[in-house]
Scaffold this active site. Structure first.
Site, PDB file in Angstrom:
ATOM      1  N   TRP A   1       0.819  -1.195   0.000  1.00 35.84           N
ATOM      2  CA  TRP A   1       0.000   0.000   0.000  1.00 35.84           C
ATOM      3  C   TRP A   1       0.863   1.259   0.000  1.00 35.84           C
ATOM      4  O   TRP A   1       0.617   2.194  -0.765  1.00 35.84           O
ATOM      5  CB  TRP A   1      -0.937  -0.044   1.188  1.00 35.84           C
ATOM      6  CG  TRP A   1      -1.954   1.042   1.359  1.00 35.84           C
ATOM      7  CD1 TRP A   1      -2.423   1.514   2.551  1.00 35.84           C
ATOM      8  CD2 TRP A   1      -2.678   1.784   0.356  1.00 35.84           C
ATOM      9  NE1 TRP A   1      -3.372   2.495   2.358  1.00 35.84           N
ATOM     10  CE2 TRP A   1      -3.548   2.678   1.003  1.00 35.84           C
ATOM     11  CE3 TRP A   1      -2.649   1.785  -1.036  1.00 35.84           C
ATOM     12  CZ2 TRP A   1      -4.387   3.563   0.334  1.00 35.84           C
ATOM     13  CZ3 TRP A   1      -3.490   2.669  -1.728  1.00 35.84           C
ATOM     14  CH2 TRP A   1      -4.347   3.541  -1.033  1.00 35.84           C
TER      15      TRP A   1
ATOM     16  N   ARG B   1      14.070  -1.577   6.533  1.00 37.70           N
ATOM     17  CA  ARG B   1      15.263  -2.385   6.272  1.00 37.70           C
ATOM     18  C   ARG B   1      16.153  -1.751   5.193  1.00 37.70           C
ATOM     19  O   ARG B   1      15.711  -1.561   4.058  1.00 37.70           O
ATOM     20  CB  ARG B   1      14.849  -3.784   5.834  1.00 37.70           C
ATOM     21  CG  ARG B   1      14.128  -4.576   6.917  1.00 37.70           C
ATOM     22  CD  ARG B   1      13.777  -5.982   6.450  1.00 37.70           C
ATOM     23  NE  ARG B   1      12.707  -5.993   5.459  1.00 37.70           N
ATOM     24  CZ  ARG B   1      12.824  -6.456   4.222  1.00 37.70           C
ATOM     25  NH1 ARG B   1      14.009  -6.920   3.795  1.00 37.70           N
ATOM     26  NH2 ARG B   1      11.802  -6.436   3.396  1.00 37.70           N
TER      27      ARG B   1
ATOM     28  N   LYS C   1      -5.155  -0.336   8.682  1.00 38.56           N
ATOM     29  CA  LYS C   1      -6.540  -0.676   9.008  1.00 38.56           C
ATOM     30  C   LYS C   1      -6.530  -1.684  10.154  1.00 38.56           C
ATOM     31  O   LYS C   1      -6.847  -2.862   9.993  1.00 38.56           O
ATOM     32  CB  LYS C   1      -7.254  -1.210   7.772  1.00 38.56           C
ATOM     33  CG  LYS C   1      -7.341  -0.159   6.666  1.00 38.56           C
ATOM     34  CD  LYS C   1      -7.964  -0.692   5.398  1.00 38.56           C
ATOM     35  CE  LYS C   1      -8.008   0.405   4.333  1.00 38.56           C
ATOM     36  NZ  LYS C   1      -8.593  -0.062   3.062  1.00 38.56           N
TER      37      LYS C   1
ATOM     38  N   LYS D   1     -14.051  -4.124   8.496  1.00 38.79           N
ATOM     39  CA  LYS D   1     -14.266  -4.863   7.242  1.00 38.79           C
ATOM     40  C   LYS D   1     -13.231  -5.973   7.051  1.00 38.79           C
ATOM     41  O   LYS D   1     -13.493  -6.955   6.344  1.00 38.79           O
ATOM     42  CB  LYS D   1     -14.300  -3.904   6.061  1.00 38.79           C
ATOM     43  CG  LYS D   1     -13.011  -3.134   5.805  1.00 38.79           C
ATOM     44  CD  LYS D   1     -11.992  -3.891   4.981  1.00 38.79           C
ATOM     45  CE  LYS D   1     -10.636  -3.241   5.032  1.00 38.79           C
ATOM     46  NZ  LYS D   1      -9.616  -4.010   4.263  1.00 38.79           N
TER      47      LYS D   1
ATOM     48  N   ARG E   1      -6.031  -9.610   0.882  1.00 41.44           N
ATOM     49  CA  ARG E   1      -5.193 -10.411   1.776  1.00 41.44           C
ATOM     50  C   ARG E   1      -6.031 -11.090   2.859  1.00 41.44           C
ATOM     51  O   ARG E   1      -5.803 -12.241   3.213  1.00 41.44           O
ATOM     52  CB  ARG E   1      -4.145  -9.499   2.403  1.00 41.44           C
ATOM     53  CG  ARG E   1      -3.000 -10.207   3.093  1.00 41.44           C
ATOM     54  CD  ARG E   1      -2.034  -9.185   3.658  1.00 41.44           C
ATOM     55  NE  ARG E   1      -1.565  -8.268   2.623  1.00 41.44           N
ATOM     56  CZ  ARG E   1      -0.909  -7.146   2.883  1.00 41.44           C
ATOM     57  NH1 ARG E   1      -0.654  -6.795   4.124  1.00 41.44           N
ATOM     58  NH2 ARG E   1      -0.508  -6.363   1.899  1.00 41.44           N
TER      59      ARG E   1
END
Length: 322
Positions: free
Chosen positions: A12, A33, A102, A183, A247
């Site tokens: 995202w 990283r 989220k 959601k 996902r």
């Protein structure tokens, strides 16, 4: 004009950075990283989190947090919810923070509330039906930025708005943030239905009743009802409960098939969120049956059969009774 600061090089965060850079904006993308920064810089691809999407040459990368926010008016915080508190600790309190995860804070509360408790006075949340791979490819989409600070919301809208991404503003910070949280659990439930091959009737009923459950939770926390049926509520629910790119939906399907949820080190927010929401509902006397079933199946406390039974054998009632 300072660079747009995006903290978090997952799917995202990278998609947001790509979209803004394509528009000609100066963007700096922070990754925790150094080895990932080196890979992004050398290959101009994020193969682990956003495969197949070339990274614009103008997009810059760093693992130095101070460099990432140097001169920035605000930063998009795009790391999994569990990593948000630590990241916020390292940011100057005068910085505006736009929370894009989220998920919930460690105590089950809102991340926006946590940010304010830590001393940030300019806080916004970003949410909507935003599947990262589609946005990274430049497919049309829309999202919502909500804040009690209208100037901050408008600044984020201006920074992210493009021909491929419509950005709406909202004053309903609670509704926008928590709609995106709940959601994920409903998407897990939809994935369980898919994995068990229970059919389209069952999935349609699950999504519809899931929206009702989202409404009950959001209104109890002070959200506006219109937000429930907006992009961060119904819109996000539809995308994540039905898309193979989701996902959380994919994780539910994997659980139903006896497989390990998640892949490639990517966080499935709904797995953690379900338990926190179930604990909240129990403590406050709210009836969230889908949340309860998902939380207990995901934790191993219930079998899949027990979870289905808990939903199908509830007392008969009128639909409007909830």
């Amino acid at each position: 004009m300072s660079a747009l600061s995006i903290l978090g090089a997952g799917g995202w965060g990278t998609a947001l950075a790509v979209g803004a850079a394509r528009r000609g904006q100066d963007v700096i993308l922070w990754a925790r990283r150094p080895e990932l920064v080196a890979e992004l810089t050398q290959t101009r691809m994020n193969t682990d989190y956003l495969p197949g999407v070339p990274l614009p040459e103008a997009l810059r990368f760093t693992s130095d947090l101070a460099e990432a926010v140097d001169g920035a008016d605000f930063a998009l915080v795009v790391v999994p919810s569990v990593g948000v508190p630590e990241l916020l600790e390292g940011l100057p309190r005068k910085l505006g923070v736009v929370l894009c995860a989220k998920g919930l804070a460690p105590d089950g509360g809102q991340l926006s509330t946590l940010a304010r408790q830590m001393g940030f006075t300019r806080v916004a949340v970003l949410s909507g039906p935003n599947l990262a791979s589609e946005i990274g490819r430049g497919l049309p989409a829309a999202t919502v930025v909500a804040s009690s600070d209208q100037a901050l919301a408008l600044a984020v809208q201006s920074a992210l708005m493009s021909p491929a991404l419509r950005v709406y503003t909202s004053s309903d910070e609670v509704g926008v943030e928590l709609g995106g949280v709940l959601k994920n659990v409903m998407a897990l439930a939809a994935g369980l239905v898919d994995g068990l091959e229970l059919g389209d009737n069952a999935k349609s009923a699950l999504i519809t009743r899931g929206l009702r459950e989202m409404r009950r939770y959001l209104l109890a926390l002070g959200a506006q009802e219109d937000t429930v049926y907006g992009l961060s509520g119904l819109g996000d629910l539809f995308a994540t409960a039905t898309s193979p790119l989701s996902r959380n939906r994919s994780a539910g399907e994997a659980i139903a098939r006896g497989q390990q949820p998640g892949h490639g080190g990517q966080v499935v927010e709904g797995l953690r969120t379900a338990g926190l929401l179930d604990a909240w509902a129990t403590a406050h006397g709210h009836d969230l049956p889908i949340v309860r079933a998902v939380a207990r199946v995901a934790s191993g406390a219930w079998t899949l059969e027990t979870g289905i039974t808990s939903l199908m054998e509830r007392d008969a009632k009128a639909e409007e009774q909830g």
